[in-house]
Design an enzyme around this catalytic site. Structure first.
Site, PDB file in Angstrom:
ATOM      1  N   GLN A  88      -3.108 -39.861 -49.197  1.00 29.45           N
ATOM      2  CA  GLN A  88      -3.118 -39.336 -50.568  1.00 29.45           C
ATOM      3  C   GLN A  88      -2.777 -37.843 -50.575  1.00 29.45           C
ATOM      4  O   GLN A  88      -3.341 -37.049 -49.816  1.00 29.45           O
ATOM      5  CB  GLN A  88      -4.508 -39.584 -51.192  1.00 29.45           C
ATOM      6  CG  GLN A  88      -4.641 -39.168 -52.639  1.00 29.45           C
ATOM      7  CD  GLN A  88      -3.807 -40.014 -53.600  1.00 29.45           C
ATOM      8  OE1 GLN A  88      -3.498 -41.171 -53.331  1.00 29.45           O
ATOM      9  NE2 GLN A  88      -3.438 -39.440 -54.722  1.00 29.45           N
ATOM     10  N   ASP A 101       4.691 -45.410 -49.333  1.00 27.17           N
ATOM     11  CA  ASP A 101       5.091 -44.402 -50.317  1.00 27.17           C
ATOM     12  C   ASP A 101       6.607 -44.203 -50.349  1.00 27.17           C
ATOM     13  O   ASP A 101       7.128 -43.610 -51.297  1.00 27.17           O
ATOM     14  CB  ASP A 101       4.471 -43.037 -49.946  1.00 27.17           C
ATOM     15  CG  ASP A 101       3.169 -42.768 -50.678  1.00 27.17           C
ATOM     16  OD1 ASP A 101       3.060 -43.169 -51.843  1.00 27.17           O
ATOM     17  OD2 ASP A 101       2.287 -42.135 -50.076  1.00 27.17           O
ATOM     18  N   LYS A 136      -6.584 -47.563 -56.622  1.00 26.35           N
ATOM     19  CA  LYS A 136      -5.700 -48.258 -55.676  1.00 26.35           C
ATOM     20  C   LYS A 136      -6.486 -49.333 -54.933  1.00 26.35           C
ATOM     21  O   LYS A 136      -6.028 -50.463 -54.765  1.00 26.35           O
ATOM     22  CB  LYS A 136      -5.113 -47.254 -54.662  1.00 26.35           C
ATOM     23  CG  LYS A 136      -4.007 -46.410 -55.248  1.00 26.35           C
ATOM     24  CD  LYS A 136      -3.601 -45.260 -54.331  1.00 26.35           C
ATOM     25  CE  LYS A 136      -2.588 -44.365 -55.044  1.00 26.35           C
ATOM     26  NZ  LYS A 136      -2.276 -43.128 -54.324  1.00 26.35           N
TER      27      LYS A 136
HETATM   28  N1  GUN Z   1      -0.592 -38.162 -55.099  1.00 28.27           N
HETATM   29  C1  GUN Z   1      -0.104 -38.330 -56.350  1.00 28.27           C
HETATM   30  N2  GUN Z   1       0.830 -39.301 -56.376  1.00 28.27           N
HETATM   31  C2  GUN Z   1       0.939 -39.767 -55.114  1.00 28.27           C
HETATM   32  C3  GUN Z   1       1.733 -40.790 -54.512  1.00 28.27           C
HETATM   33  O1  GUN Z   1       2.555 -41.459 -55.137  1.00 28.27           O
HETATM   34  N3  GUN Z   1       1.531 -40.964 -53.171  1.00 28.27           N
HETATM   35  C4  GUN Z   1       0.659 -40.228 -52.451  1.00 28.27           C
HETATM   36  N4  GUN Z   1       0.556 -40.473 -51.139  1.00 28.27           N
HETATM   37  N5  GUN Z   1      -0.095 -39.272 -52.983  1.00 28.27           N
HETATM   38  C5  GUN Z   1       0.043 -39.051 -54.312  1.00 28.27           C
END
Ligand code: GUN
Length: 281
Positions: A96, A119, A52
């Site tokens: 996360q 998100d 990311k």
């Molecule tokens: N962990 C796995 N996928 C995601 C996501 O799309 N957002 C977040 N915040 N954590 C994740």
């Protein structure tokens, strides 16, 4: 069969976003900022967060990762989120998942300002999406949606079957496809005859976390199949779709890896830019 190249689609989207960031920088003399909070040392989470950050830098966003040990107190995380909510240089905040057990996921999600919730997990955004109002849309279903639209721009009246009812994927995916005038069936582990449901579908989105669940004889010839699964098995990483079988039948299919995954990250960058734009006058 069309092999839907998520890597290529994501690279194209990042290129568009890079141009957009350049334009925003010229207009506002600042760039959107993404802050990711990473708690603990789970390897998959570390890899996601590194990707990311790399992608955010590539398109010219301001990017920051805040790391805490597994033992961090919930209070510390909530205080940090409140500080980031007030920070004008931060357009988007992502914590996360998964979180350590002693930290309340819902509390964390609800502490993030809805306008910075890249998100799309905050109840305000979930509600706005289901009401058809402007909102952040969860990155994975947004990525799936963009891939489907690439293959079939007009989804009017199509039958879509979603396998999996999670808040992360299945439910928001349903909303996105409903908005496109699809007839949507949402299925899950208690669905009586999953194969019969899938055989009705023009579009299947498999997001259920069961390795190679969707078989070749579950899929009509002209069906678009999107595989969200990432399952570790003895033969390596596989999706929720039996790729070898379904690729012989479907009209289009996403591979795992190289399908939905790269689009998820590109959509996070898109969401960060959208959050930034919504706060500019
Ligand atoms: N962990 C796995 N996928 C995601 C996501 O799309 N957002 C977040 N915040 N954590 C994740």
């Amino acid at each position: 069969m069309i092999l839907i190249d998520g890597k290529k689609a994501a690279a194209e989207l990042r290129q568009e976003l890079k141009h957009e960031v350049t334009g925003l920088k010229a207009k506002y003399n600042k760039v959107p900022g993404l802050t990711v909070i990473l708690i603990g040392d789970l390897t998959p989470s570390q890899i996601y967060v590194r990707n990311k950050e790399k992608s955010a830098n590539e398109v010219g966003l301001k990017s920051e990762v805040i790391k805490y040990p597994d033992s961090v107190e919930e209070k510390t995380v909530l205080e940090k989120i409140k500080e980031l909510n007030k920070d004008e240089t931060v357009s988007g905040i992502l914590v996360q998942l998964p979180l350590p057990k002693h930290i309340d996921k819902q509390k964390v999600i609800e502490t993030i300002l809805p306008s910075k919730d890249v998100d799309g997990f905050h109840p305000t955004n979930v509600g706005n999406l289901s009401s058809g109002y402007e909102s952040s849309v969860p990155c994975t279903p947004l990525g799936c949606y963009l891939l489907i639209k690439k293959v079939e721009p007009n989804l009017n009246g199509k039958k879509a079957v979603i396998v999996g009812r999670s808040n992360l994927n299945g439910k928001p995916m349903t909303q996105l496809l409903l908005k496109e005038n699809c007839t949507v069936t949402i299925t899950h582990s208690k669905t009586k005859d999953l194969k019969a449901e899938c055989l009705e579908a023009d579009i299947i989105v498999a997001a259920v976390g069961i390795p190679e669940l969707v078989k070749g004889d579950w899929v009509k010839k002209d069906t678009i199949v999107i595989d969200v699964g990432i399952n570790k098995t003895d033969k390596g990483i596989v999706g929720d779709v039996d790729f070898d079988e379904v690729s012989k039948n479907a009209k289009a299919l996403t591979p795992v890896p190289g399908g939905v995954g790269p689009m998820t990250i590109a959509c996070l960058l898109k969401n960060t830019i959208e959050c930034f734009k919504r706060t500019q006058i």
